[in-house]
Each structure stands twice: as structure tokens, then as C-alpha cells.
Design a protein around this motif. Structure first.
Motif, PDB file in Angstrom:
ATOM      1  N   THR A  62      -7.123  -1.099   5.149  1.00  0.00           N
ATOM      2  CA  THR A  62      -5.765  -1.923   5.014  1.00  0.00           C
ATOM      3  C   THR A  62      -6.115  -3.252   5.776  1.00  0.00           C
ATOM      4  O   THR A  62      -6.978  -3.230   6.370  1.00  0.00           O
ATOM      5  CB  THR A  62      -4.653  -1.111   5.532  1.00  0.00           C
ATOM      6  OG1 THR A  62      -5.156  -0.803   7.084  1.00  0.00           O
ATOM      7  CG2 THR A  62      -4.241   0.198   4.982  1.00  0.00           C
TER       8      THR A  62
ATOM      9  N   VAL B  37       0.843  -1.181  -0.027  1.00  0.00           N
ATOM     10  CA  VAL B  37       0.130  -0.158  -0.024  1.00  0.00           C
ATOM     11  C   VAL B  37       1.055   1.330   0.000  1.00  0.00           C
ATOM     12  O   VAL B  37       1.802   1.490   0.835  1.00  0.00           O
ATOM     13  CB  VAL B  37      -0.978   0.048   1.267  1.00  0.00           C
ATOM     14  CG1 VAL B  37      -1.673   1.347   1.445  1.00  0.00           C
ATOM     15  CG2 VAL B  37      -1.755  -0.984   1.278  1.00  0.00           C
TER      16      VAL B  37
ATOM     17  N   ASP C 264      -0.428  -6.220   5.150  1.00  0.00           N
ATOM     18  CA  ASP C 264       0.141  -5.446   4.252  1.00  0.00           C
ATOM     19  C   ASP C 264       1.234  -4.676   4.487  1.00  0.00           C
ATOM     20  O   ASP C 264       1.703  -4.612   5.712  1.00  0.00           O
ATOM     21  CB  ASP C 264      -0.975  -4.084   3.845  1.00  0.00           C
ATOM     22  CG  ASP C 264      -2.279  -4.521   3.100  1.00  0.00           C
ATOM     23  OD1 ASP C 264      -2.167  -5.825   2.796  1.00  0.00           O
ATOM     24  OD2 ASP C 264      -3.250  -4.020   3.119  1.00  0.00           O
TER      25      ASP C 264
ATOM     26  N   MET D 275       1.765   4.938   0.517  1.00  0.00           N
ATOM     27  CA  MET D 275       1.036   6.058   1.029  1.00  0.00           C
ATOM     28  C   MET D 275       1.136   7.339   0.126  1.00  0.00           C
ATOM     29  O   MET D 275       2.165   7.566  -0.599  1.00  0.00           O
ATOM     30  CB  MET D 275       1.605   6.355   2.482  1.00  0.00           C
ATOM     31  CG  MET D 275       1.442   5.370   3.188  1.00  0.00           C
ATOM     32  SD  MET D 275      -0.260   4.793   3.767  1.00  0.00           S
ATOM     33  CE  MET D 275      -0.460   6.226   4.946  1.00  0.00           C
TER      34      MET D 275
ATOM     35  N   GLN E 289       3.504  -0.971   4.110  1.00  0.00           N
ATOM     36  CA  GLN E 289       3.134   0.361   3.680  1.00  0.00           C
ATOM     37  C   GLN E 289       4.477   1.073   3.140  1.00  0.00           C
ATOM     38  O   GLN E 289       5.392   0.930   3.816  1.00  0.00           O
ATOM     39  CB  GLN E 289       2.722   1.049   4.830  1.00  0.00           C
ATOM     40  CG  GLN E 289       1.336   1.001   5.110  1.00  0.00           C
ATOM     41  CD  GLN E 289       0.723   1.563   6.231  1.00  0.00           C
ATOM     42  OE1 GLN E 289       1.423   2.713   6.638  1.00  0.00           O
ATOM     43  NE2 GLN E 289      -0.505   1.371   6.759  1.00  0.00           N
TER      44      GLN E 289
END
Length: 366
Positions: free
Chosen positions: A200, A130, A204, A132, A206
Motif C-alpha cells: 500500500t 485498495v 491510497d 480490503m 482503503q
């Protein structure tokens, strides 16, 4: 398998991060693990215990490190402990067969073992990423052409990451978006209604990116400075970070600095030098570390928020350290996309000792 042996050496079968030495090489070794079944119903459990025993032997094939620890109180030795640890990391293993002799089982493995101070990598795990929203800051004193530098580097990073064989890009967040827990209700959240929301998962990873573009006077001349920081945050909270800092001398000051014409691309290339290498190095490092997760207990069930999406298979074994400093092994009994159900290899181990602990997986890759 004796618990004392397990508690002393199992910790180093998996590495927490890649070491720095560039000379160590991984080698294949063949090992045998033993276990005794307590009746016909215990044969599957004995097979798992023999597998864990073989993995310990494989780790010891890399050598053995001894560490002494002595505590003296008023001239009297109150604790004198010698710790024996395996000096090798098991990167992967293949089963070569098993043999039963009465209630005793022998399991043969062919394992790829690397020294603890070596950079070798076995089967890479998969990262569900993921990204950001980037944190980009451009100083007002920077030339106008540098205003998009951070955004261009971020877009390049996303393009490269999406092509990595061991990375699955789940979400790329836009400006103003922040991740929310899957359990959070966002029906009446203004930001979620206007910009959307991204749930989320604990498994996951980040990616956080920072870009800072500013001007500085270095040795009496004005320079344009780019600082970039890339950070990966695992579901366990572990952080891996890389930084880049480049500076280029600007030709002139004020309006002359902004009107550099054909030199712009050369200056831009100098500022970006090394960015690709730190990005790819960060991803290679992360995908070469074992799959890890926090164990959650619900009644008589142990689970972790990682599964096939992170590259696990049913052949994986998990290892963890409990508060009593004993290292335990667990097997996967049910594997889903983002979740795995575990049970202790030793059925006598209380489930409560695993709750909240971090487990790291050794997988055969099959």
C-alpha cells in the motif's frame, strides 16, 4: 499579505467534509490579491503570496462569521479575542491575469465559492482505491439461499466502484490477504509466498466492507436481516462510513422457509434495497472532499504522498494549520504520480512547522 489576516481566516478555504444542507448554491466571484516583492528575485514568491491573498478574499466573498472568546480570571479579563472566518469554500478557481506596478503585484481570479453549509462540489479529486477482503458473516439459521448474499453485494460494489469516473481501483484483495507497507520485506513471509502480497501507499484510500446476514423474530414473525457497513479510510486516517439495515419476513419456519421458490428473488431484492445508493453516495462524498495528506520533512525538503494519481496539478495550493494556530500556504514545486514536493509560500516560515501536519489542497483544476 499580513500574517494576522492569514491566521484568522484561511482555515475555512477548504472544507473537511461536505455539509448537510441541500439548499446552498455555489457562485462565481472575481477577486484581486496583492503582494509586494522584496527585490527582483522575490517576484515569483510575491506572485504566490498574491494568489493566496486572492483565495482568502474569495472565501470571504461567501460572507464573514464572527466568533467571540473571552476568558475572565478573578474578575479581570485575561483574554478577549474575536475570530473572523470566511464563510465560503473555494471549490476551484481560474486565473484571469496579473498586473505589476513597481514592486507590487495584483493577481485577478475567478473563483467558484460555496457557502460552508452547502453541498456544492467543485473539481472532483481522484481516489486510488485498495479494496480490503470483505468481512462476511452468515448465520447458520439463515436460509441456504442467503449464504451468498454478502459475496454478491461485495462483487456488485466492486463492479460499480470500478466504473466511477473519479475512482481508480488499484487492488481488490482476496480472502486472507492483508496490505503491507512498501518498506516491509516479504521475501520470507509465508502468507506472501503462498497468497501474494499487496503493498500500500500512504496516498491510497482503503475500502472496508462488512456484511452480516442473520434471522430475528420481529413482532412474533421470523425475519431475515441484512446489515451492511461500508467504510473508506483515507491515508490521513479520516474515516467516512455508511450503513444499511434491511429485514424481510420469511414465509414459514424451518424447511418451509428454505423452500420459497419464486419468492426468493423478491426477498433478495428487498434485502438489497438502498445498497447501491449508499455506495455511490459514499464515493461521491469522498471524491468531493479536498486532497489531503500528512507532510513529511527530510532535510530541506517537504513532501506529501499524493500527486497526479489523486488528481493534483501544479496549480494547486496547500493550506495547513501549525501548532501556533497560524495557517500557512504551500505551493507544489515538483509533482509526480504519487508524490509532491512542497515549499512554503512565505519563505521565512521554518520548514519544521510543517512536519507531520495535514495539508489540504485547493486546485484550479487546470
Amino acid at each position: 499579505m499580513p500574517r494576522a489576516r492569514l491566521s484568522l481566516i484561511l482555515a475555512t478555504l477548504v472544507a473537511l467534509a461536505l455539509p448537510l444542507s441541500a439548499q446552498a448554491q455555489a457562485v462565481w466571484v472575481e477577486v484581486i490579491g496583492h503582494a509586494v516583492a522584496n527585490g527582483s528575485k522575490d517576484k515569483p514568491g510575491a506572485r504566490r503570496r498574491a494568489l493566496a491573498d486572492a483565495l482568502i478574499s474569495a472565501g470571504m466573498a461567501g460572507g464573514v462569521q464572527m466568533k467571540g472568546h473571552t476568558v475572565v480570571d478573578k474578575g479581570r479579563v485575561v483574554r478577549d479575542l474575536t475570530m473572523m472566518r470566511a464563510a465560503g469554500r473555494v471549490l476551484r478557481y481560474d486565473r484571469l491575469g496579473e498586473v505589476w506596478s513597481g514592486s507590487t503585484i495584483q493577481v485577478r481570479l475567478r473563483a467558484l465559492v460555496a457557502p460552508l453549509e452547502g453541498p456544492a462540489c467543485g473539481t472532483r479529486r481522484n481516489i486510488v482505491l485498495v479494496a480490503m477482503a470483505p468481512d462476511i458473516r452468515t448465520s447458520a439459521s439463515a436460509p441456504a439461499w442467503a449464504s451468498q448474499l454478502g459475496a454478491e453485494l461485495y462483487n456488485d460494489a466492486m463492479a460499480r466502484v470500478s466504473r466511477h469516473d473519479a475512482v481508480t481501483v488499484k487492488h481488490v484483495m482476496g480472502m486472507g490477504q492483508t496490505p503491507v507497507s512498501p518498506k516491509k520485506i516479504t521475501s520470507f513471509d509465508y502468507t506472501a509466498l503462498t497468497r501474494g502480497h499487496i503493498h500500500t501507499h500512504p496516498g491510497d484510500t482503503q475500502l472496508i466492507t462488512y456484511f452480516d446476514v442473520d434471522t430475528e423474530v420481529i413482532k412474533g414473525r421470523e425475519h431475515l436481516v441484512l446489515r451492511a457497513r461500508l467504510q473508506l479510510i483515507e491515508g490521513t486516517g479520516q474515516r467516512t462510513e455508511r450503513e444499511l439495515s434491511n429485514a424481510v419476513k420469511l414465509p414459514g419456519r424451518g424447511p418451509m422457509t428454505n423452500a420459497i421458490g419464486k419468492r426468493r428473488h423478491k426477498l433478495k431484492a428487498s434485502l438489497e434495497e438502498g445498497f447501491t445508493e449508499i455506495l455511490e453516495g459514499l464515493m461521491d462524498l469522498a471524491t468531493c472532499t479536498p486532497v489531503a495528506a500528512h507532510v513529511a520533512r527530510s532535510g530541506k525538503t517537504l513532501s506529501v504522498p499524493v500527486g497526479r494519481a489523486q488528481g493534483l496539478s501544479r496549480s494547486a495550493l496547500a493550506f495547513t494549520e501549525n501548532p501556533a494556530s497560524d495557517f500557512e500556504a504551500l505551493e507544489i514545486v515538483k509533482l509526480q504520480g504519487n508524490r509532491a514536493i512542497l515549499r512554503p509560500v512565505d519563505p521565512a516560515t521554518p520548514l519544521s512547522v510543517f512536519d507531520g501536519r495535514i495539508v489540504r489542497f485547493v486546485d484550479s483544476g487546470s
